[in-house]
Enzyme design. Sequence first.
Site, PDB file in Angstrom:
ATOM      1  N   HIS A  73     -15.481   8.851  34.156  1.00 31.33           N
ATOM      2  CA  HIS A  73     -16.611   9.674  33.732  1.00 31.33           C
ATOM      3  C   HIS A  73     -16.183  10.802  32.791  1.00 31.33           C
ATOM      4  O   HIS A  73     -16.943  11.754  32.591  1.00 31.33           O
ATOM      5  CB  HIS A  73     -17.329  10.254  34.949  1.00 31.33           C
ATOM      6  N   ARG A  85     -47.007  36.622  42.178  1.00 27.55           N
ATOM      7  CA  ARG A  85     -46.637  35.197  42.186  1.00 27.55           C
ATOM      8  C   ARG A  85     -47.067  34.591  43.527  1.00 27.55           C
ATOM      9  O   ARG A  85     -46.447  34.824  44.554  1.00 27.55           O
ATOM     10  CB  ARG A  85     -45.127  35.018  41.995  1.00 27.55           C
ATOM     11  N   PRO A  87     -23.627  22.666  40.400  1.00 23.48           N
ATOM     12  CA  PRO A  87     -22.883  23.917  40.503  1.00 23.48           C
ATOM     13  C   PRO A  87     -23.809  25.115  40.270  1.00 23.48           C
ATOM     14  O   PRO A  87     -24.586  25.139  39.324  1.00 23.48           O
ATOM     15  CB  PRO A  87     -21.835  23.793  39.397  1.00 23.48           C
ATOM     16  N   GLU A  88     -23.727  26.091  41.163  1.00 22.69           N
ATOM     17  CA  GLU A  88     -24.530  27.301  41.044  1.00 22.69           C
ATOM     18  C   GLU A  88     -23.623  28.461  40.617  1.00 22.69           C
ATOM     19  O   GLU A  88     -22.460  28.252  40.273  1.00 22.69           O
ATOM     20  CB  GLU A  88     -25.243  27.580  42.367  1.00 22.69           C
ATOM     21  N   ARG A  90     -23.087  12.197  35.985  1.00 23.92           N
ATOM     22  CA  ARG A  90     -24.513  11.996  35.700  1.00 23.92           C
ATOM     23  C   ARG A  90     -24.853  12.162  34.219  1.00 23.92           C
ATOM     24  O   ARG A  90     -25.979  11.860  33.807  1.00 23.92           O
ATOM     25  CB  ARG A  90     -25.350  12.972  36.532  1.00 23.92           C
TER      26      ARG A  90
END
Length: 278
Positions: A95, A159, A2-3, A114
């Site tokens: 889960h 960078r 999820p972002e 996970r």
Amino acid sequence: MPELPEVETVRRGLNQLTLNQNITGGDVLLNRTIAYPFSVDEFIHEIKGSAIMTWHRRGKYLLSELSSSAGYLGVHLRMTGQLLWLHRDEPLHKHTRVRIFFGDQQELRFVDQRTFGQMWWVPPKVAVESVMTGLAKLAADPFSPEFTVEYLAAKLQNRRRPIKTALLDQSVVAGLGNIYADEALFKCGVLPETLCTDLQLKQIQQLRQVIIEVLETSIAAGGTTFSNFLNVKGINGNYGGVAWVYNRTGEPCRVCSNVIQRIKLGGRSSHFCPQCQR
């Protein structure tokens, strides 16, 4: 993972459903999900009897203020975490890692296949960053006043690494991940392997703007579900159906009809259009 849009979608749902209801107890089914305190019994004891006043988001972290000066409850979904608002009679998913009980037989259930997700209780009068230490490393949020063109230019200067890799660095932009970095780079016409040092100021100005636009579009669509993201009501996000390039390898570009390509940068997949991005 999820972002920002997915976490923001969850935050808004939590603020609609969970506020001002007393926590009556809980159950921790996987001890390592609780990052702090180290005793799961203490975690449940300290949040019990308080209510959630409001939920905030910082990058990909969720942070709720607890009533009665009881501190904060923090959450990071990591790769596969889900926060679901359910009736306590709903069958337990295999889960399920943490259950937080409320009145009227409701519960906030943390499901995480996970097992990388984490939860914290932050004691009152303690700096949140001293317990949830990842917060101290976060850059400016794209929706914050600090996220200016000058800020982004300063973060990218000197960078010598691909812009796509830089955008995934949470010390450069907080909350951005693989999906929306690809989408933003497509929208501003920049190839993912372009070095940060090769970007012109005009490109950085446009990149800042399209990052915000792409994130706003995804939030309006309820986020993206490609694998297992669900909002607090268990509903999929819809942004994936309108994505410009992400997860569309081999499909025609929505703008020029050229084939969308995929490469690996820093171990992560990057999707792009070789015609629209230069």
